[in-house]
Design a protein around this motif. Structure first.
Motif: not given
Length: 694
Positions: A392, A397, A399, A414, A416, A447
């Motif tokens: 990451v 973050v 995953a 992902l 964030d 993401v």
């Protein structure tokens, strides 16, 4: 030079799990040479297609184009995601350089006469090529992209359009960096107890953590991150500080000096209008909307007008409620924009016995992530595992390996979630790698980026209800990317018209408001107990509270955006004066400010993704309000057959069909526009909460 020889990880074959970028090895200095190599490779690929001596065929022209640019997509996927989510001065410098270079590169491809000649020849005999429906769609969209990019222009007009496109890219990059600089540079330091009056402990603690991160240890600092400024405006009992903070928040990009965006907006509008004229359109709005579900500025204006009048009427009622409460408390004031959130929270408490301090402990970030995952599992059979060895780009973050019911890998997701100075404000979904089947199955890396307040070490992060809705909204976008199941990358995932792309995300929000979901996942952070039924009932009863304000705040932004881009001559426009004139014309309530004022309206001016298109959240809301009714009509919000149609025709289909046809395939008919007004509570009948803004 090979990647191994150059030592540049961006040019190497990645052996990381699932082909994730090796973030720990990538440095800013790797990007320029990687872009140079990727651009050179892509130019060679395009030249090979354009100069192919063989007669044009779908395989040697359209599929060859679809296969081209893989390295450029790989390098750009890393760079543009980091430039938004975890930037620094070096990356920002590269962004200012690369935005116009890439715009020029893609403009040259679009205006390559030999290449367009091959595409055009295929388009003219499309029905004789023996193509399947997806191939026909890709050919049709490819031809349209070339035409809309100026492929049919000649001589000086072609050269001028290329200059405009390149300059617009540079302006968009500078616009977004200016907004980020204003956001990152602002600190409202709360020095005294009076400065902190009214603020709950969790907000003071979040402000102290912000102070630590900003190099002001021990200080409580309010920033311009939405998760910081909005609760401050809600809870602070210092009217002077609320006004000071609100002034800074609404004047991002308009503070003078190097970060002022007013000249950038003026030049952008002038260039966009000229671009539209070169392409044969009367206005930029006509150009942009020609390629959407709405088709015309008149259709967009009609939708916004239908919502504006009832929204203003409801907002006036809400304002009177706020003013009455203020008078009760002894404040003989006219409600100002910096007062609205403060008194609205008190009115909501009175009407629905509901306040953020009571609700927030039940909305733990981890549990809301679980709720989104569980909903996706019950609808689409997805499973989410969180290996600890996935690379990451920042310690915050997370995953996940996403698989289907049969254990087949579907995507990497992902998350964030927390605000930081290196991240632009807002919330969004993006991809490091898109889905395709051409040349072999490639599954996506998707993401979600948020800006929630981080909790103290060892404590769970708590969300507001708007935060939780934003999480579901962006995860709806993520599902659109992860579930994509098409052959050609140009139509994969969220590659759909702008006013359809918000449908999957806004539809997914509905499940957050379902009692079954809240009972399971809205669990108190300290006691572990589920949200009491009485509180759940109050949450559901308050779902349309303050909808006049929310709709006016949003729709005014959409109306200003549309008005800017309906200008036939934008040569002398002064953006702030024009914004003010539009708001006066539509009768903007003095107590409410646009959700995104022009100098920081990144949706519209940091690129043209939503230019003339901010209305699309509302357009998609017509679809999501009507679309969720399909589950209600089936008697089960997880009905398997409705979910199958939703997956097949919406989430997995990308741009394989015209969006109106895709919706009809899912729903069995066109959408009911009245569903939107019911959803926002402007008509009698059951209603759901509004769409979040990404």
């Amino acid at each position: 030079m090979s990647g191994a020889a150059s030592g540049n990880p961006l040019l190497e074959a990645w052996t990381t799990p699932f082909g994730l970028p090796p973030f720990d090895r990538i440095r800013p200095e790797h990007f320029r040479p990687a872009f140079d190599a990727a651009l050179a490779q892509n130019r060679a690929e395009i030249d090979a297609v354009a100069r192919d001596p063989a007669e044009p065929s779908f395989a040697n022209t359209i599929e060859a184009l679809e296969r081209s640019g893989e390295l450029l997509e790989k390098v750009g996927g890393v760079f543009w995601n980091l430039s938004g989510a975890h930037t620094n001065p070096e990356i920002q410098g590269i962004e200012r350089e690369m935005a116009p270079r890439l715009a020029k590169h893609f403009s040259e491809i679009a205006m390559n006469a030999a290449l367009f000649g091959r595409v055009d020849a295929l388009f003219r005999r499309m029905d004789d090529l023996g193509l399947d429906d997806e191939q026909k769609r890709v050919l049709e969209l490819t031809h349209k992209r070339f035409v809309r990019a100026g492929a049919q222009l000649q001589g000086a007009d072609k050269d001028r359009l290329a200059q405009i496109v390149e300059r617009l890219a540079a302006l968009g990059a500078q616009f977004s960096q200016n907004v980020l600089a204003d956001e990152a540079g602002y600190r409202l330091v709360l020095e005294t107890d009076e400065d902190k009056a009214g603020l709950p402990d969790w907000l003071v603690e979040a402000a102290r953590r912000a102070g630590d991160e900003l190099g002001l240890p021990g200080k409580a600092v309010i920033t311009l991150a939405r998760s910081s400024i909005e609760p401050f405006l809600q809870f602070s009992t210092s009217r002077a500080l609320r006004e000071k903070a609100f002034e800074a928040w609404t004047h991002r990009g308009e503070m003078g000096g190097d970060t002022d965006n007013r000249a950038i907006v003026a030049e952008t509008l002038k260039l966009r209008a000229e671009r539209a004229r070169l392409l044969g359109y009367p206005t930029f709005a006509a150009y942009k909307l020609d390629n959407t579900m709405a088709k015309t500025p008149a259709a967009v204006q009609d939708l916004l007008d239908r919502v504006w009048a009832p929204a203003k009427a409801r907002a006036a009622e809400e304002r009177d409620d706020l003013a009455a409460l203020a008078r009760e408390e002894g404040a003989n004031i006219a409600i100002g924009p910096h007062d609205w959130r403060h008194y609205a929270a008190k009115v909501r408490k009175r009407k629905h016995d509901l306040d953020e301090a009571e609700l927030k402990p039940y909305l733990q970030l981890d549990r809301m992530i679980e709720a989104a995952f569980d909903t996706a599992g019950r609808l689409f059979g997805l499973r989410f595992a969180e290996p600890r060895d996935l690379p990451v780009y920042h310690p915050d973050v997370r995953a996940w390996d996403v698989t289907d019911a049969g254990g087949r890998h579907v995507a990497v997701f992902l998350g964030d979630y927390f605000a930081r100075p290196s991240k632009r404000s807002g919330a969004w979904m993006s991809s490091y790698r898109g889905q395709r089947k051409l040349g072999g199955e490639v599954r996506p890396i998707v993401v979600n980026v948020m800006n929630f307040s981080k909790a103290a070490e060892g404590q769970p992060a708590l969300l507001s209800f708007d935060d939780a809705r934003t999480l579901f909204h962006e995860f709806g976008h993520a599902l659109h990317g992860m579930l994509s199941d098409v052959t050609y990358p140009s139509i994969a995932g969220t590659s759909v018209s702008r006013d359809f792309v918000e449908f999957p995300s806004q539809l997914f929000e509905h499940w957050l408001m379902q009692p079954d979901v809240l009972r399971r996942f809205a669990v108190h952070a300290e006691t572990g107990e589920s949200m009491p039924e009485a509180l759940l009932d109050r949450v559901l009863a308050a779902r349309n509270f303050n909808q006049g304000f929310a709709t006016v705040e949003y729709a005014s932004s959409a109306l200003v955006d549309l008005a800017f881009h309906q200008l036939e001559d934008a040569d002398e426009v002064e953006p702030i004066a024009f914004e003010r004139a539009v708001l006066e014309r539509i009768g903007m309530p003095a107590e409410i400010v646009m959700r995104h004022r022009t100098p920081h309206f990144a949706h519209v001016f940091s690129g043209d993704g939503y230019s003339s298109g901010y209305y699309s959240y509302l357009w998609s809301e017509v679809l999501d309000a009507d679309g969720f009714a399909a589950f209600e009509e089936a008697g089960d919000i997880f009905d398997a057959e409705v979910a199958r149609r939703l997956r097949d025709f919406v989430y997995a289909a990308g741009g394989r069909q015209d969006p109106a046809e895709a919706y009809r395939a899912f729903r069995g008919r066109d959408p009911d526009v009245q569903a939107l007004l019911r959803k926002r509570g402007f008509l009698a009948g059951e209603a759901q909460p509004p769409g979040a803004d990404s």
